[in-house]
Design a protein around this motif. Structure first.
Motif, short mmCIF file in Angstrom:
data_model
loop_
_atom_site.label_atom_id
_atom_site.label_comp_id
_atom_site.label_asym_id
_atom_site.label_seq_id
_atom_site.Cartn_x
_atom_site.Cartn_y
_atom_site.Cartn_z
N TYR A 160 0.94 -1.30 -0.16
CA TYR A 160 -0.04 0.07 -0.04
C TYR A 160 0.94 1.24 0.16
CZ TYR A 160 -2.56 3.83 2.47
OH TYR A 160 -2.98 5.12 2.82
N ARG A 161 0.45 2.22 -0.96
CA ARG A 161 1.08 3.31 -0.78
C ARG A 161 0.18 4.76 -1.28
NH1 ARG A 161 6.10 1.46 -5.20
NH2 ARG A 161 6.70 -0.14 -4.01
N SER A 162 0.84 5.84 -1.16
CA SER A 162 -0.04 6.95 -1.28
C SER A 162 -0.09 7.27 -2.88
CB SER A 162 0.42 8.13 -0.63
OG SER A 162 1.72 8.95 -1.33
N LEU A 163 -1.13 7.92 -3.31
CA LEU A 163 -1.33 8.20 -4.69
C LEU A 163 -0.18 9.28 -4.94
CD1 LEU A 163 -4.98 8.99 -4.61
CD2 LEU A 163 -3.75 7.14 -5.88
N ASP A 164 0.34 9.96 -4.20
CA ASP A 164 1.49 10.95 -4.51
C ASP A 164 2.79 10.19 -4.87
OD1 ASP A 164 -0.04 12.95 -4.13
OD2 ASP A 164 0.83 13.64 -2.20
N GLU A 165 3.03 8.84 -4.11
CA GLU A 165 4.12 8.08 -4.40
C GLU A 165 4.03 7.23 -5.71
OE1 GLU A 165 5.62 6.59 -0.35
OE2 GLU A 165 3.56 6.19 -0.53
N GLY A 166 2.59 7.25 -6.03
CA GLY A 166 2.41 6.38 -7.41
C GLY A 166 2.36 7.54 -8.73
N GLY A 167 2.85 8.71 -8.22
CA GLY A 167 2.81 9.59 -9.61
C GLY A 167 1.54 10.07 -10.00
N TYR A 168 0.36 9.87 -9.16
CA TYR A 168 -0.86 10.36 -9.50
C TYR A 168 -0.95 11.99 -9.61
CZ TYR A 168 -2.40 5.67 -9.79
OH TYR A 168 -2.63 4.21 -10.03
N SER A 169 -1.79 12.39 -10.27
CA SER A 169 -2.31 14.01 -10.16
C SER A 169 -3.79 13.97 -10.21
CB SER A 169 -1.59 14.82 -11.40
OG SER A 169 -2.02 16.20 -11.32
N ILE A 170 -4.34 14.52 -9.27
CA ILE A 170 -6.12 14.60 -9.02
C ILE A 170 -6.43 16.21 -9.13
CG2 ILE A 170 -7.99 14.06 -7.83
CD1 ILE A 170 -4.81 11.87 -7.35
N THR A 171 -7.08 16.47 -9.92
CA THR A 171 -7.53 17.86 -9.89
C THR A 171 -8.73 17.98 -10.10
OG1 THR A 171 -7.40 18.03 -12.46
CG2 THR A 171 -5.51 18.78 -11.26
N ILE A 172 -9.29 19.05 -9.13
CA ILE A 172 -10.91 19.04 -9.04
C ILE A 172 -11.14 20.78 -9.62
CG2 ILE A 172 -13.00 19.21 -7.91
CD1 ILE A 172 -12.00 17.20 -6.15
N GLY A 173 -11.64 20.77 -10.79
CA GLY A 173 -11.54 22.24 -11.46
C GLY A 173 -10.17 22.79 -11.59
N ASP A 174 -9.90 23.89 -10.86
CA ASP A 174 -8.59 24.34 -11.20
C ASP A 174 -7.71 24.26 -9.89
OD1 ASP A 174 -9.25 25.79 -13.39
OD2 ASP A 174 -9.95 27.53 -12.37
N HIS A 175 -8.22 23.14 -8.89
CA HIS A 175 -7.30 23.04 -7.81
C HIS A 175 -7.15 21.63 -7.75
CE1 HIS A 175 -9.62 26.16 -6.21
NE2 HIS A 175 -10.86 25.77 -6.59
N THR A 176 -5.63 21.51 -7.47
CA THR A 176 -4.88 20.19 -7.33
C THR A 176 -5.08 19.49 -5.97
OG1 THR A 176 -3.42 20.72 -9.09
CG2 THR A 176 -2.90 18.77 -7.59
N LEU A 177 -5.53 18.38 -5.69
CA LEU A 177 -5.53 17.72 -4.35
C LEU A 177 -4.23 17.72 -3.75
CD1 LEU A 177 -8.50 15.11 -4.57
CD2 LEU A 177 -8.58 17.25 -3.74
N GLN A 178 -4.07 17.81 -2.39
CA GLN A 178 -2.96 17.68 -1.59
C GLN A 178 -3.25 17.07 -0.30
OE1 GLN A 178 -0.05 21.19 -1.44
NE2 GLN A 178 -1.66 22.19 -3.27
N LEU A 179 -2.32 16.04 0.06
CA LEU A 179 -2.46 15.31 1.31
C LEU A 179 -2.43 16.31 2.52
CD1 LEU A 179 -0.67 12.04 0.69
CD2 LEU A 179 -3.22 12.13 0.98
N GLY A 180 -3.29 16.22 3.32
CA GLY A 180 -3.29 17.13 4.57
C GLY A 180 -3.94 18.56 4.67
N LEU A 181 -4.34 18.91 3.48
CA LEU A 181 -4.79 20.24 3.13
C LEU A 181 -6.51 19.94 2.82
CD1 LEU A 181 -2.11 22.12 1.03
CD2 LEU A 181 -2.58 22.06 3.75
N THR A 182 -6.94 20.94 3.35
CA THR A 182 -8.64 20.98 3.11
C THR A 182 -8.97 21.83 2.05
OG1 THR A 182 -9.07 20.53 5.54
CG2 THR A 182 -11.00 21.48 4.11
N LEU A 183 -9.64 21.20 0.72
CA LEU A 183 -10.00 21.93 -0.43
C LEU A 183 -11.37 22.41 -0.17
CD1 LEU A 183 -9.36 22.77 -3.02
CD2 LEU A 183 -10.30 20.50 -3.81
N GLN A 184 -11.58 23.74 -0.26
CA GLN A 184 -12.74 24.52 -0.31
C GLN A 184 -13.44 24.59 -1.63
OE1 GLN A 184 -13.69 28.73 1.10
NE2 GLN A 184 -13.98 27.61 2.80
N LEU A 185 -14.65 24.21 -1.67
CA LEU A 185 -15.34 24.06 -2.95
C LEU A 185 -16.74 24.76 -2.81
CD1 LEU A 185 -14.62 20.52 -4.33
CD2 LEU A 185 -13.37 22.58 -5.00
N THR A 186 -17.51 25.10 -4.01
CA THR A 186 -18.64 25.94 -3.64
C THR A 186 -19.66 24.72 -4.05
OG1 THR A 186 -17.52 27.88 -4.74
CG2 THR A 186 -20.00 27.79 -4.54
#
Length: 310
Positions: A49-75
């Motif tokens: 088991y590994r994190s998505l960051d370690e697997g080279g994944y990039s996940i974006t929602i709109g103009d925002h990129t998901l980051q571990l440990g940070l809360t993403l605020q959406l409308t």
């Protein structure tokens, strides 16, 4: 043909009942639970088991990129494009994108690689999963949430069966959008608006503006402007102009100017002024008085002499 499709579908459901709940299949994820899929009975070893960051994944929602440990605020109510891909052209096969709210995802028409996960509770959970085991470099779909709340997003991706898988947990906060705060737009071609109650501001480099109600200011170097209705102004350097119709004005402080051709004018209230250089003026009365004085003088002298001789 229809019987074959029905038989295949029944066989698939039968296999779901026989295998552990954490299994993954070529046509969908093996469950729709929150958290990681790895345990001792899963076909994907937990120790890989590994994190998505370690697997080279990039996940974006709109103009925002998901980051571990940070809360993403959406409308709330806004539709976002969701993209999942790996860097350097690497591929993956399986996917579970889980959000604990109903009807959050929509998909493009003709999409055959991913779709709605039927094992998720339709009243409380939305899930996106793979529909085949083809190698994928990128998947896309849309997301929209209509409730104001904070929730966890579980994302799991499998590279290959009985190989390493990747999992990460993110926090999303859906809020109501506030009123727009647009910046003021300044029209550079618009004429300035002057406040009628404000004091005028004078530009030190601009030409002075004359107030028609103010007293005129005379330029010492400019030629005088004569008002036709005003009294004439005498230029001290010009020859005097005498008005033949006006009465002469005599300066009380100036010496009188005597016309040599005019008869002298005698002030009857003034004492006579005698010219010491002029000949005395006598009258018959004064001559008679002088003669009597001389006679009296000689008579007195004669009487004195006679009295002394006696």
């Amino acid at each position: 043909m229809q019987l074959m499709v029905i038989a295949t579908t029944l066989l698939g459901w039968l296999l779901l009942l026989l295998v552990p709940s954490t299994q993954a299949f070529p046509y969908m994820a093996g469950h729709c639970d929150e958290g990681s899929i790895g345990d001792s009975s899963a076909p994907h070893p937990y120790n890989d088991y590994r994190s998505l960051d370690e697997g080279g994944y990039s996940i974006t929602i709109g103009d925002h990129t998901l980051q571990l440990g940070l809360t993403l605020q959406l409308t709330v109510g806004e539709e976002y494009d969701v993209n999942i891909e790996r860097s350097n052209g690497d591929t993956f096969k399986g996917l579970l994108f889980r959000l604990p709210i109903a009807d959050a995802f929509t998909y493009s028409e003709g999409e055959n690689d991913i779709g709605k996960h039927d094992m998720c509770d339709p009243g409380s959970v939305s899930g996106v999963t793979h529909f085949n085991s083809n190698a994928k470099t990128k998947v896309e779909f849309k997301m929209s949430v209509t409730e104001t709340r904070m929730m966890n997003l579980d994302i799991t991706s499998v590279v290959a069966k009985r190989a390493a898988y990747y999992y990460s947990l993110y926090e999303l906060d859906f809020v109501v959008a506030g009123p727009p705060t647009a910046a003021p737009v300044h029209d550079p071609t618009a004429a300035p608006v002057r406040d009628p109650t404000a004091a005028p501001v004078r530009d030190p480099t601009a030409a002075p503006v004359r107030d028609p109600t103010a007293a005129p200011v005379r330029d010492p170097t400019a030629a005088p402007v004569r008002d036709p209705t005003a009294a004439p102004v005498r230029d001290p350097t010009a020859a005097p102009v005498r008005d033949s119709t006006a009465a002469p004005v005599r300066d009380s402080t100036a010496a009188p100017v005597r016309d040599p051709t005019a008869a002298p004018v005698r002030d009857p209230t003034a004492a006579p002024v005698r010219d010491p250089t002029a000949a005395p003026i006598t009258s018959p009365a004064s001559e008679c008085i002088d003669s009597k004085l001389r006679s009296h003088f000689w008579f007195s002298l004669l009487v004195l002499l006679l009295s002394n001789s006696v």
